[in-house]
Every structure is written in C-alpha cells, then in structure tokens.
Design a protein around this motif. Structure first.
Motif: not given
Length: 573
Positions: A493-520
């Motif tokens: 059950t607990w055998s799964g391994q988590f791995h670091p996902y790096g710093n923000q400048n290493e994250w994959p670039p997002y290509v698409g519309p900008i997601i903004v919060p709903d002001q309501r």
C-alpha cells in the motif's frame, strides 16, 4: 495672522516656518495607529513567523507588531491585510496562483508517474483568459495503492477560507491499520449535483477504475445521494457498480435534532456498530422505550427521500448488522473529516500552495508508513499490527469456550460461551442476566467461515467463536483472515515513491489561455476558518473557538443544477 505666524512668500506660494505660541490641536487620545505603518510593513514584520506557523492569529500578529513598534496598535483590518500580503509573498499571489497551478501539476506529473489531474474553466470577456471553475488531482503512488486497499472509501467536503470561496472535496481510503490514505482532491465552487457528479465521474475514471466494486460512505447531502442514482457517472447503485452507506456520526447529529435526548444518542452510537442481530434488537428496543419518535426517524433515514412512504426501508445504509460486509467495519466518514482538519490551515492558502501542501503531506506519510510496514514485514509478522492485537484478544476469549461438533464433514459446530450477557423480557421490562449462550459456526474449506455473531462476514476477521473451532479442530486460523489485512499488503500500500518536482523555473511551460480566478467568489469580510458548531458539539460540550457563521444553504441544495453543460475548457488528463 502676521502677529502669530512668521510667513515667507516664495514666488506665488506661502510657507509657514514658525509659530510663536504652543500648538494646541491634538489627535484623539485613543488613537494608537500610525499612517506610515502600512499593511506592507506589517507583512514584512510577520512573514518569517507566518512561514513557521500558519495558525498565526490576528492577536498574535498584533503582538509581533507591537514588539517591533512599541507604541503602535494597528487596526484589525490593517493587520488582516498585512497577513494576506505575507501569505502572497510566501506562497505566491492569489491571482497568479491560478495561472501557475497547471504548470505545477504538470511538473508533478512528469516527476511522479501516474499522477492525474483535470482543470475546467469558463470563458471571460478578456481574450486569452479563462476563469477557473474546478480542479481535481490525484498523485501516482496513491492511485497505485488502490488495489491493496479494502473496497471502501469515504467522501466529504470542507470550505476554503482564503481570499476566494470554494469547497475542497476529498476521497479517502483506509489501509490494513485503518490509517487514512487520501486518494483524490478537488476544488470546486460549491457542493451541488454538478460538481459532485463531475468529481465522482473523474474519480471513477482516473483513480478507482471502471468495473471495481466499491462501498462509499458519506453524509446524506442531497447532491451526493443524487450521484448514486445516475447511470452515466459510474456509481449507479442499482446497476451493481457500488453501494452507498451513510455516516453514523451524521445520522447521530440529525437524530439529536429530533429527540434532544443524550441517552438516546449514546444508545444509537452503540447499536449502530453492533454486528450481532440480537444486540441490535436490544438497542432499538431501548431507543423505542426512551423516544418513539427517534425510532420512526431511524426507520426512514435510509431512504432516498425520507418523506416517501411508498419507498421501502433501507436499514443496511445505516446499521452494520444489515450491511452485508460492504463497509468492512468503516462506520463513519470521519476519515475525510479528519483530513479536513489536517488541511485546515492549508485551506487558507492560494490554490498552488494547497496542491503543494497535499504533496508534502503525502510525502511525509508515505515515508513514515512505508518504513513502519517494512519493519513489520521484516519482523516476520503475517498480519497488520491492529489485526495481530485483535487476534490475541479474541484468542484469549476463545480459550474459555466449549465447542461441540455436529459432524466434521458437514463443517457445522456449536460454540458455548459461559456467562454471556443476555436480555430477558419479563412483562413490559427487559432485564439483563449472565448465562450460557450458544453460537452456530459453519466452516467449509476454501470459503469464509459463517458465525451467528456475523463478525467474520462483516469485517473479514475471524471472531472468537471461529477461533475456538480452529483450536478444537487444529485448523490454521490464518486461512480465514482476508488478505487485505496482511503485512505484505500493508507494505505494498505504501510502497509508492514520491519524487521532487523541481523549482518553478524548471516546470514545464504552460501553453494556453491564462487561468484567472472567478471574481464572483471573492470572500467579503472576515475569513471563516472554523466550521459551524453542530448539535453533537453542543451535546458533548465541545468548544470550537470562534465559530464560522457560514450559511447552511449549501448543505440543503438539491440537484437542480445538474443540467449544467460540461463544454468547458479541460486541462490535464
């Protein structure tokens, strides 16, 4: 004016340099705030302390500010704005976090294989921008653990207490030690049929998998009950895809509203967990004698529509002795409720910080519990520690029982228990006496044992009566314990391994519309951090500190909004 002031004329303007008399206009004596002590300065003062302790209250923040600036006592709203700015500096701004969450989850997905997520958004009036609608995510190691868990989950929702309104939905499983394993999370606007239907559909498709039978324990929210009547979501109860059971703690809460009787609630909380039918009957008789209205309520509480007189009673949704073994001993949704408390302070943060907090908590749990499970396996223990202790306790009871065989080839036995507590009816009264009592046990090879106490059938763990027969016939008791409780299953059950996902400048670039919060969804006024008190809290004398004045409107919403279309922008698989 010339007699009082010394005035110099500079060009077309005048400058007052000196006053010959004492200055007499003064600020009010009770004014302790200072215009130059802005919310930005307060954020700088408290940022390091807030990073160490997210529970930092406004009163504590005021004390920190006064330690730095002795004579200043800032107003409450300025302290609150300073806290909000400090959170934004530590975890990213509230608005920008919505645009970063997709990149964050993509980075987690790349480094932790099997991770799934889905983000829905709505169109806005600004080109290239989409308004956040809902998000669901589950990490790969948690999805891998599903086959090793008992087929029962609990689901629940809690409110977000940050800048934007919303609900955090949680689906939770249980390992062999009955420890919690959150399987998936979702952030939605509110609890309604559309949002619960979307989340449960995604949970079935991406986490649980189609074709796997599950028992779901939850409260009696109308939107949740609606889910199990829909054939297209994947949780159709009448179609044999699952069974839906109600949380006994929520039933007790509602029952207290009906009768306001402490003894009835205590009796119900005792009887709802009982596996022996005669114990159930004894408890219900006691409730009927104390409050007949409570019995009428419990008779109808399992129905889809409680007021429908034509619908048949469904005691299996509430009481364990009628359950059929689908609950595996899980009577409440307290697992999800406990997780709500675990993430109580995380729910105050921006959305990316909430996702990161779930990742960090998973990492901590998997590391610690994997170590414990491996040590348990290496010590040559066959079953989880909880089951091992339970077998020892029941084995001690079995040593004083007497077994009578009715033919070994038939596998039928009678187990006599000395001094069993038995109810005896005398006239209109019920008395309890100690006398010998017999249980019928049936054991066949390659089949689970059967006992009149129903414990083996409801939990998958042999009762003391079955252990007594095993001792009498020299059977190996381990063959009658379900593999879900084995030490090897716990380790897997607990055998799964988590791995670091790096710093923000290493994250994959997002290509698409900008997601903004709903002001309501911007929350006005003071944030609500604590849940509203329940009748059970009142009855048990609990103190929850400052109580939220959250409206219970969401808890009473029906499935009227279930017809909303799902033609939104979808991000993530």
């Amino acid at each position: 004016m010339e007699a009082i002031w010394k005035i110099n004329q500079i060009g077309s303007s005048w400058k007052i340099q000196t006053c010959q008399y004492p200055h007499t206009c003064r600020a009010p004596a009770d004014r302790f705030d200072h215009a130059q002590l802005t919310a930005t300065i307060i954020a700088d003062v408290i940022r390091d302390d807030l990073k160490e302790n997210l529970e930092l209250s406004i009163m504590s923040i005021r004390q920190l500010v006064r330690q730095r600036y002795k004579t200043v006592k800032p107003h409450y709203n300025k302290l609150w704005r300073g806290r909000e700015l400090a959170i934004a500096q530590l975890f990213g701004s509230w608005e920008e976090s919505y645009g970063l969450v997709t990149s964050l989850l993509e980075a987690m997905k790349v480094s932790n294989l099997g991770t799934k997520y889905q983000l829905l958004s709505n169109p806005t009036t600004h080109e290239g921008r989409r308004a956040f609608k809902c998000l669901a995510w589950a990490f790969g190691p948690c999805i891998e653990s599903v086959p090793h868990l008992r087929p029962v989950i609990s689901i629940d929702a809690s409110f977000l207490s940050g800048r934007y309104q919303g609900r955090l939905l949680i689906a939770c499983g249980y390992d062999a030690e009955n420890k919690l394993l959150p399987l998936a999370f979702a952030i939605v606007e509110k609890e309604d049929s559309a949002n619960w239907g979307w989340f449960m559909r995604w949970l079935r498709k991406e986490v649980i998998g189609f074709g796997k039978f599950m028992c779901v324990v939850s409260d009696r929210h109308k939107a949740i009950k609606w889910v199990f009547k829909q054939p297209h979501i994947g949780w159709n109860e009448s179609g044999g895809e699952c069974v839906h059971r109600f949380c006994s703690q929520h039933i007790a809460e509602n029952l207290y509203k009906q009768c306001k009787n402490d003894e009835v609630i205590k009796t119900f909380k005792w009887v709802v967990k009982k596996k022996k039918p005669r114990r159930f009957a004894e408890g219900m008789d006691a409730i009927t004698q104390s409050c007949p209205d409570a019995t009428d309520y419990l008779k109808n509480v399992g129905k889809y529509r409680q007021e429908d007189k034509d619908e048949s009673d469904k005691p299996e949704k509430v009481f364990q002795c009628f359950d059929g073994g689908y609950r595996w001993g899980i009577m409440t949704s307290n697992g999800s409720e406990s997780l709500n408390n675990v993430f109580k302070y995380s729910r105050r943060l921006p959305i990316t910080a909430i996702v990161e907090e779930t990742f960090n908590k998973y990492l901590e749990w998997f590391v610690d519990r994997r170590k414990f499970a491996l040590e348990h396996v290496n010590s040559r223990k066959m079953w989880s520690e909880r089951v091992e202790n339970l077998l020892v306790k029941r084995g001690n009871k079995a040593g004083s029982m007497h077994v009578t065989s009715y033919g070994d080839e038939g596998g039928e036995y009678e187990v006599k228990v000395d001094c069993e507590r038995v109810a005896v009816v005398q006239g209109n009264h019920t008395m309890y006496v100690r006398r010998d009592f017999k249980y019928k046990v049936i054991i066949h090879s390659n089949t689970p044992p059967m006992c009149e106490c129903l414990k083996p059938n409801l939990t998958g763990i042999p009762c003391a009566h079955v252990l007594a027969v095993c001792k009498h016939r020299n059977f190996n008791e381990n063959q009658f314990i379900h593999p879900y409780y084995s030490a090897s299953t716990l380790a897997n059950t607990w055998s799964g391994q988590f791995h670091p996902y790096g710093n923000q400048n290493e994250w994959p670039p997002y290509v698409g519309p900008i997601i903004v919060p709903d002001q309501r969804l911007i929350q006005q006024g003071r944030r609500r951090h604590n849940r509203i008190p329940m009748y059970m809290d009142e009855m048990q004398g609990r103190r929850l500190g400052h109580q939220a004045h959250r409206s219970t409107r969401d808890k009473n919403q029906s499935g009227a909004s279930s017809s909303r279309p799902y033609n939104d922008l979808v991000i993530g698989i």
